[in-house]
Design a protein around this motif. Structure first.
Motif, PDB file in Angstrom:
ATOM      1  N   GLY A  21       0.813  -1.206   0.000  1.00 57.22           N
ATOM      2  CA  GLY A  21       0.000   0.000   0.000  1.00 57.22           C
ATOM      3  C   GLY A  21       0.850   1.260   0.000  1.00 57.22           C
ATOM      4  O   GLY A  21       2.074   1.205  -0.097  1.00 57.22           O
ATOM      5  N   LEU A  22       0.157   2.381   0.139  1.00 56.85           N
ATOM      6  CA  LEU A  22       0.814   3.689   0.173  1.00 56.85           C
ATOM      7  C   LEU A  22       0.801   4.288   1.572  1.00 56.85           C
ATOM      8  O   LEU A  22       1.312   5.379   1.787  1.00 56.85           O
ATOM      9  CB  LEU A  22       0.116   4.659  -0.793  1.00 56.85           C
ATOM     10  CG  LEU A  22       0.150   4.276  -2.273  1.00 56.85           C
ATOM     11  CD1 LEU A  22      -0.666   5.268  -3.090  1.00 56.85           C
ATOM     12  CD2 LEU A  22       1.581   4.199  -2.784  1.00 56.85           C
ATOM     13  N   PRO A  51      -0.974  -3.204   5.298  1.00 48.99           N
ATOM     14  CA  PRO A  51      -0.200  -3.854   4.244  1.00 48.99           C
ATOM     15  C   PRO A  51       1.130  -4.359   4.787  1.00 48.99           C
ATOM     16  O   PRO A  51       1.714  -3.759   5.697  1.00 48.99           O
ATOM     17  CB  PRO A  51       0.024  -2.732   3.217  1.00 48.99           C
ATOM     18  CG  PRO A  51      -1.023  -1.700   3.521  1.00 48.99           C
ATOM     19  CD  PRO A  51      -1.278  -1.792   4.988  1.00 48.99           C
ATOM     20  N   GLN A  52       1.608  -5.462   4.232  1.00 52.65           N
ATOM     21  CA  GLN A  52       2.911  -5.987   4.651  1.00 52.65           C
ATOM     22  C   GLN A  52       4.037  -5.013   4.333  1.00 52.65           C
ATOM     23  O   GLN A  52       5.014  -4.913   5.066  1.00 52.65           O
ATOM     24  CB  GLN A  52       3.182  -7.312   3.935  1.00 52.65           C
ATOM     25  CG  GLN A  52       2.293  -8.456   4.357  1.00 52.65           C
ATOM     26  CD  GLN A  52       2.418  -9.625   3.393  1.00 52.65           C
ATOM     27  OE1 GLN A  52       1.743  -9.670   2.376  1.00 52.65           O
ATOM     28  NE2 GLN A  52       3.300 -10.556   3.694  1.00 52.65           N
ATOM     29  N   PHE A  53       3.900  -4.331   3.188  1.00 48.95           N
ATOM     30  CA  PHE A  53       4.950  -3.414   2.730  1.00 48.95           C
ATOM     31  C   PHE A  53       4.342  -2.141   2.174  1.00 48.95           C
ATOM     32  O   PHE A  53       3.224  -2.143   1.651  1.00 48.95           O
ATOM     33  CB  PHE A  53       5.792  -4.059   1.616  1.00 48.95           C
ATOM     34  CG  PHE A  53       6.543  -5.286   2.045  1.00 48.95           C
ATOM     35  CD1 PHE A  53       7.742  -5.185   2.731  1.00 48.95           C
ATOM     36  CD2 PHE A  53       6.040  -6.545   1.751  1.00 48.95           C
ATOM     37  CE1 PHE A  53       8.435  -6.319   3.133  1.00 48.95           C
ATOM     38  CE2 PHE A  53       6.725  -7.694   2.142  1.00 48.95           C
ATOM     39  CZ  PHE A  53       7.921  -7.579   2.830  1.00 48.95           C
ATOM     40  N   GLU A 108       9.066   0.154  -0.409  1.00 53.25           N
ATOM     41  CA  GLU A 108       9.910  -0.835   0.249  1.00 53.25           C
ATOM     42  C   GLU A 108      10.153  -2.097  -0.582  1.00 53.25           C
ATOM     43  O   GLU A 108      10.930  -2.952  -0.177  1.00 53.25           O
ATOM     44  CB  GLU A 108       9.271  -1.258   1.587  1.00 53.25           C
ATOM     45  CG  GLU A 108       9.178  -0.138   2.594  1.00 53.25           C
ATOM     46  CD  GLU A 108       8.397  -0.526   3.835  1.00 53.25           C
ATOM     47  OE1 GLU A 108       8.631   0.104   4.886  1.00 53.25           O
ATOM     48  OE2 GLU A 108       7.552  -1.459   3.769  1.00 53.25           O
ATOM     49  N   ILE A 109       9.482  -2.220  -1.707  1.00 50.92           N
ATOM     50  CA  ILE A 109       9.614  -3.447  -2.499  1.00 50.92           C
ATOM     51  C   ILE A 109      10.338  -3.176  -3.814  1.00 50.92           C
ATOM     52  O   ILE A 109      10.385  -2.039  -4.292  1.00 50.92           O
ATOM     53  CB  ILE A 109       8.244  -4.094  -2.797  1.00 50.92           C
ATOM     54  CG1 ILE A 109       7.383  -3.161  -3.658  1.00 50.92           C
ATOM     55  CG2 ILE A 109       7.532  -4.467  -1.502  1.00 50.92           C
ATOM     56  CD1 ILE A 109       6.153  -3.833  -4.242  1.00 50.92           C
TER      57      ILE A 109
END
Length: 198
Positions: A41-42, A56-58, A62-63
């Protein structure tokens, strides 16, 4: 193993996200070919349309987007702030990146709107919420040829017209990323295909 981003916009409809977590989750426990689903997500917390709050996980920053094979975008409600994230340039850029590489981009209901806004559906077929003339008009104004079917596939892009089509979209992602045999296997495990006990 194939990897999918489930993009969680503010104001998303919970069911439209959960179908991806379930269908792809089943590939890891019952399927022939597992698919990893990562929620992105943002913002650190996303308030959904029906008052769930999820994390969200990230964050997108970050990905490494090159690690992923597909992008899934659940729809949401404008009154819950869906278009704040759905029309964010960071998501639109992600959509353009995936499309340029022919990667699968799947949406449920108005999750098609950011895909259209990114420009990648210009001159192509798609659909969105069938009971909203406003949303269908917006899609047309963004150059989309609206097809009145529950699920519309144009090359690598999958759009759908309502929450009722959400599971079919998730199943289509599983099939396109892996195989019909893998899809049939998880559908059997989930009870969508009847198998008699011996």
């Amino acid at each position: 193993m194939k990897k999918v981003i489930l993009f969680l916009c503010q104001g998303l409809e919970e069911y439209e996200a959960s179908v991806f977590t379930d269908a792809l989750g089943w590939t890891t426990t019952y399927g022939l070919d597992p698919i990893e689903l990562v929620t992105v997500g943002l913002r650190p917390k996303v308030k959904c349309a029906w008052n769930f709050t999820i994390e969200p996980q990230f964050q997108l920053s970050e990905i490494d987007i090159n690690d992923f094979d597909a992008l899934a975008i659940p729809g949401g409600m404008s009154r819950s702030g869906f278009y704040e994230d759905a029309y964010d340039e960071r998501l639109l850029s992600l959509i353009r990146n995936f499309d340029s590489q022919g990667k699968i981009i799947a949406s449920v209901c108005v999750g098609a709107l950011p895909i259209a806004k990114s420009g990648v559906l210009n001159g192509r077929n798609g659909t969105t919420y069938h009971l909203s003339e406003k949303r269908q008009t917006q899609m047309r104004e963004m150059g989309v040829n609206i097809i009145q079917k529950p699920v519309v596939i144009d090359k690598n892009i999958i759009t759908s017209r309502s929450p009722s089509a959400a599971m079919d979209v998730a199943f289509t992602v599983v099939e396109k990323l892996t195989s019909t045999a893998n899809l049939d296997r998880i559908k059997e495990g989930m009870g969508f295909i009847e198998k008699s006990c011996v």
